[in-house]
Design a protein around this motif. Structure first.
Motif, PDB file in Angstrom:
ATOM      1  N   ALA A 219    -102.137  22.225  39.444  1.00 58.17           N
ATOM      2  CA  ALA A 219    -103.019  21.785  38.356  1.00 58.17           C
ATOM      3  C   ALA A 219    -104.196  20.998  38.930  1.00 58.17           C
ATOM      4  CB  ALA A 219    -102.246  20.940  37.349  1.00 58.17           C
ATOM      5  N   GLY A 220    -103.967  20.325  40.042  1.00 60.61           N
ATOM      6  CA  GLY A 220    -105.038  19.598  40.704  1.00 60.61           C
ATOM      7  C   GLY A 220    -106.182  20.498  41.132  1.00 60.61           C
ATOM      8  N   GLU A 221    -105.891  21.750  41.403  1.00 59.05           N
ATOM      9  CA  GLU A 221    -106.951  22.709  41.744  1.00 59.05           C
ATOM     10  C   GLU A 221    -107.933  22.889  40.588  1.00 59.05           C
ATOM     11  OE1 GLU A 221    -105.109  26.356  42.925  1.00 59.05           O
ATOM     12  OE2 GLU A 221    -104.297  25.494  44.781  1.00 59.05           O
ATOM     13  N   GLN A 222    -107.459  22.592  39.377  1.00 59.53           N
ATOM     14  CA  GLN A 222    -108.303  22.707  38.186  1.00 59.53           C
ATOM     15  C   GLN A 222    -108.698  21.322  37.658  1.00 59.53           C
ATOM     16  OE1 GLN A 222    -106.995  25.793  35.309  1.00 59.53           O
ATOM     17  NE2 GLN A 222    -105.397  26.282  36.811  1.00 59.53           N
ATOM     18  N   GLY A 223    -108.528  20.308  38.514  1.00 60.12           N
ATOM     19  CA  GLY A 223    -108.935  18.955  38.149  1.00 60.12           C
ATOM     20  C   GLY A 223    -107.993  18.222  37.225  1.00 60.12           C
ATOM     21  N   ALA A 224    -106.722  18.634  37.185  1.00 64.07           N
ATOM     22  CA  ALA A 224    -105.792  18.029  36.231  1.00 64.07           C
ATOM     23  C   ALA A 224    -104.484  17.593  36.882  1.00 64.07           C
ATOM     24  CB  ALA A 224    -105.523  19.001  35.083  1.00 64.07           C
ATOM     25  N   PHE A 225    -104.555  17.093  38.119  1.00 65.18           N
ATOM     26  CA  PHE A 225    -103.340  16.629  38.798  1.00 65.18           C
ATOM     27  C   PHE A 225    -102.624  15.559  37.984  1.00 65.18           C
ATOM     28  CE2 PHE A 225    -101.302  13.361  41.352  1.00 65.18           C
ATOM     29  CZ  PHE A 225    -100.345  14.099  42.040  1.00 65.18           C
ATOM     30  N   TRP A 226    -103.348  14.486  37.645  1.00 65.95           N
ATOM     31  CA  TRP A 226    -102.707  13.363  36.953  1.00 65.95           C
ATOM     32  C   TRP A 226    -102.227  13.753  35.565  1.00 65.95           C
ATOM     33  CZ3 TRP A 226    -101.044   9.760  39.912  1.00 65.95           C
ATOM     34  CH2 TRP A 226    -101.719   9.429  41.075  1.00 65.95           C
ATOM     35  N   GLU A 227    -102.980  14.580  34.883  1.00 62.06           N
ATOM     36  CA  GLU A 227    -102.569  15.019  33.547  1.00 62.06           C
ATOM     37  C   GLU A 227    -101.282  15.836  33.613  1.00 62.06           C
ATOM     38  OE1 GLU A 227    -107.012  14.339  33.527  1.00 62.06           O
ATOM     39  OE2 GLU A 227    -105.593  15.304  34.880  1.00 62.06           O
ATOM     40  N   MET A 228    -101.193  16.751  34.594  1.00 59.80           N
ATOM     41  CA  MET A 228     -99.976  17.553  34.740  1.00 59.80           C
ATOM     42  C   MET A 228     -98.814  16.678  35.189  1.00 59.80           C
ATOM     43  SD  MET A 228     -98.334  20.400  34.444  1.00 59.80           S
ATOM     44  CE  MET A 228     -99.297  21.898  34.522  1.00 59.80           C
ATOM     45  N   GLN A 229     -99.076  15.763  36.098  1.00 61.99           N
ATOM     46  CA  GLN A 229     -98.016  14.867  36.562  1.00 61.99           C
ATOM     47  C   GLN A 229     -97.435  14.103  35.371  1.00 61.99           C
ATOM     48  OE1 GLN A 229     -98.255  11.258  36.727  1.00 61.99           O
ATOM     49  NE2 GLN A 229     -96.274  11.072  37.699  1.00 61.99           N
ATOM     50  N   HIS A 230     -98.292  13.617  34.506  1.00 66.18           N
ATOM     51  CA  HIS A 230     -97.836  12.883  33.320  1.00 66.18           C
ATOM     52  C   HIS A 230     -97.051  13.804  32.376  1.00 66.18           C
ATOM     53  CE1 HIS A 230     -97.744   9.899  30.158  1.00 66.18           C
ATOM     54  NE2 HIS A 230     -98.210  10.822  29.316  1.00 66.18           N
ATOM     55  N   ALA A 231     -97.586  14.997  32.132  1.00 67.06           N
ATOM     56  CA  ALA A 231     -96.905  15.946  31.249  1.00 67.06           C
ATOM     57  C   ALA A 231     -95.524  16.313  31.800  1.00 67.06           C
ATOM     58  CB  ALA A 231     -97.752  17.206  31.064  1.00 67.06           C
ATOM     59  N   LEU A 232     -95.435  16.498  33.104  1.00 67.69           N
ATOM     60  CA  LEU A 232     -94.147  16.816  33.729  1.00 67.69           C
ATOM     61  C   LEU A 232     -93.161  15.667  33.573  1.00 67.69           C
ATOM     62  CD1 LEU A 232     -95.648  18.404  36.943  1.00 67.69           C
ATOM     63  CD2 LEU A 232     -94.099  19.612  35.368  1.00 67.69           C
ATOM     64  N   PHE A 233     -93.626  14.451  33.768  1.00 72.56           N
ATOM     65  CA  PHE A 233     -92.750  13.290  33.629  1.00 72.56           C
ATOM     66  C   PHE A 233     -92.228  13.176  32.201  1.00 72.56           C
ATOM     67  CE2 PHE A 233     -92.035   8.830  32.594  1.00 72.56           C
ATOM     68  CZ  PHE A 233     -91.079   8.501  33.543  1.00 72.56           C
ATOM     69  N   VAL A 234     -93.134  13.298  31.236  1.00 74.70           N
ATOM     70  CA  VAL A 234     -92.741  13.163  29.828  1.00 74.70           C
ATOM     71  C   VAL A 234     -91.751  14.260  29.443  1.00 74.70           C
ATOM     72  CG1 VAL A 234     -93.590  13.329  27.440  1.00 74.70           C
ATOM     73  CG2 VAL A 234     -94.817  11.933  29.125  1.00 74.70           C
ATOM     74  N   ARG A 235     -92.094  15.488  29.779  1.00 76.72           N
ATOM     75  CA  ARG A 235     -91.222  16.602  29.386  1.00 76.72           C
ATOM     76  C   ARG A 235     -89.897  16.559  30.141  1.00 76.72           C
ATOM     77  NH1 ARG A 235     -93.234  22.620  27.886  1.00 76.72           N
ATOM     78  NH2 ARG A 235     -91.200  23.453  27.321  1.00 76.72           N
ATOM     79  N   GLY A 236     -89.936  16.207  31.419  1.00 78.58           N
ATOM     80  CA  GLY A 236     -88.699  16.095  32.193  1.00 78.58           C
ATOM     81  C   GLY A 236     -87.786  15.019  31.644  1.00 78.58           C
ATOM     82  N   SER A 237     -88.355  13.893  31.220  1.00 75.25           N
ATOM     83  CA  SER A 237     -87.567  12.805  30.640  1.00 75.25           C
ATOM     84  C   SER A 237     -86.948  13.226  29.308  1.00 75.25           C
ATOM     85  CB  SER A 237     -88.450  11.567  30.419  1.00 75.25           C
ATOM     86  OG  SER A 237     -88.914  11.081  31.645  1.00 75.25           O
ATOM     87  N   ARG A 238     -87.692  14.012  28.564  1.00 71.09           N
ATOM     88  CA  ARG A 238     -87.242  14.431  27.233  1.00 71.09           C
ATOM     89  C   ARG A 238     -86.224  15.565  27.294  1.00 71.09           C
ATOM     90  NH1 ARG A 238     -92.118  15.983  24.788  1.00 71.09           N
ATOM     91  NH2 ARG A 238     -91.690  18.087  25.474  1.00 71.09           N
ATOM     92  N   GLU A 239     -86.471  16.560  28.160  1.00 75.76           N
ATOM     93  CA  GLU A 239     -85.664  17.783  28.143  1.00 75.76           C
ATOM     94  C   GLU A 239     -84.735  17.947  29.337  1.00 75.76           C
ATOM     95  OE1 GLU A 239     -88.205  21.192  27.712  1.00 75.76           O
ATOM     96  OE2 GLU A 239     -89.386  20.221  26.142  1.00 75.76           O
ATOM     97  N   GLY A 240     -84.929  17.147  30.364  1.00 73.96           N
ATOM     98  CA  GLY A 240     -84.177  17.337  31.606  1.00 73.96           C
ATOM     99  C   GLY A 240     -84.887  18.347  32.496  1.00 73.96           C
ATOM    100  N   VAL A 241     -84.715  18.189  33.796  1.00 75.03           N
ATOM    101  CA  VAL A 241     -85.491  19.000  34.739  1.00 75.03           C
ATOM    102  C   VAL A 241     -85.158  20.482  34.683  1.00 75.03           C
ATOM    103  CG1 VAL A 241     -85.903  17.059  36.299  1.00 75.03           C
ATOM    104  CG2 VAL A 241     -83.939  18.544  36.689  1.00 75.03           C
ATOM    105  N   THR A 242     -83.918  20.833  34.373  1.00 72.20           N
ATOM    106  CA  THR A 242     -83.564  22.251  34.366  1.00 72.20           C
ATOM    107  C   THR A 242     -84.237  23.016  33.231  1.00 72.20           C
ATOM    108  OG1 THR A 242     -81.532  21.806  33.128  1.00 72.20           O
ATOM    109  CG2 THR A 242     -81.357  21.881  35.533  1.00 72.20           C
ATOM    110  N   ASN A 243     -84.685  22.323  32.203  1.00 71.93           N
ATOM    111  CA  ASN A 243     -85.432  22.954  31.120  1.00 71.93           C
ATOM    112  C   ASN A 243     -86.937  22.743  31.267  1.00 71.93           C
ATOM    113  OD1 ASN A 243     -83.143  23.919  29.678  1.00 71.93           O
ATOM    114  ND2 ASN A 243     -82.808  21.853  28.907  1.00 71.93           N
ATOM    115  N   ALA A 244     -87.337  21.567  31.714  1.00 73.53           N
ATOM    116  CA  ALA A 244     -88.756  21.198  31.724  1.00 73.53           C
ATOM    117  C   ALA A 244     -89.533  21.788  32.897  1.00 73.53           C
ATOM    118  CB  ALA A 244     -88.895  19.680  31.743  1.00 73.53           C
TER     119      ALA A 244
END
Length: 153
Positions: free
Chosen positions: A38-63
């Protein structure tokens, strides 16, 4: 982000980020790749945040499945096919290996870990709360000028 706004953006401290995936393979590797891709498209931090939120909510095997990563990329307004291709081809594998080797050499065994270096001295683990980081940056800035640095792994 407050420390970044107050100290990194002002040039009083430098920030280096090392992306690590210790457990839950291949999901953890997928997440690291997704943020870097995502950083290649200028969105490293945004994707990192989205991954953290979704991983916390759904667990890594789903998120952190390829389909979930594509969905997050789409939600962020990125080209989801480009992110998916980048993740699938493991483009950042060598970089991740370098981060992992460096982290192991420095005694990092979990994320997040914050390391700080003053001038030419070695890296040391520090408590990652704002007050502590701000005080360390202030002390380093006073002692050495704006050459103080911090690294987040």
């Amino acid at each position: 982000t407050r420390f970044i706004d107050d100290y990194v953006a002002s040039g009083q401290a430098a920030l280096q980020v090392g992306m690590l995936s210790f457990t839950m393979q291949p999901y953890s590797d997928n997440a690291v790749h997704a943020a870097l891709c995502a950083g290649e498209q200028g969105a490293f931090w945004e994707m990192q945040h989205a991954l953290f939120v979704r991983g916390s909510r759904e667990g890594v095997t789903n998120a952190y499945t390829p389909a979930a990563i594509e969905e997050m990329a789409r939600d962020l307004g990125l080209d989801p096919d480009r992110v998916a291709t980048c993740v699938a081809d493991g483009r950042y594998g060598l970089l991740m290996d370098r981060f992992a080797l460096s982290a192991m050499d420095l005694g990092v065994s979990a994320t997040p870990t914050v390391l700080m270096r003053r001038g030419d001295s070695g890296w040391e683990k520090v408590t990652r709360n704002y007050d502590n980081l701000a005080q360390l940056a202030e002390d380093a800035h006073t002692a050495t000028g704006p050459a103080a640095g911090s690294s987040g792994h």
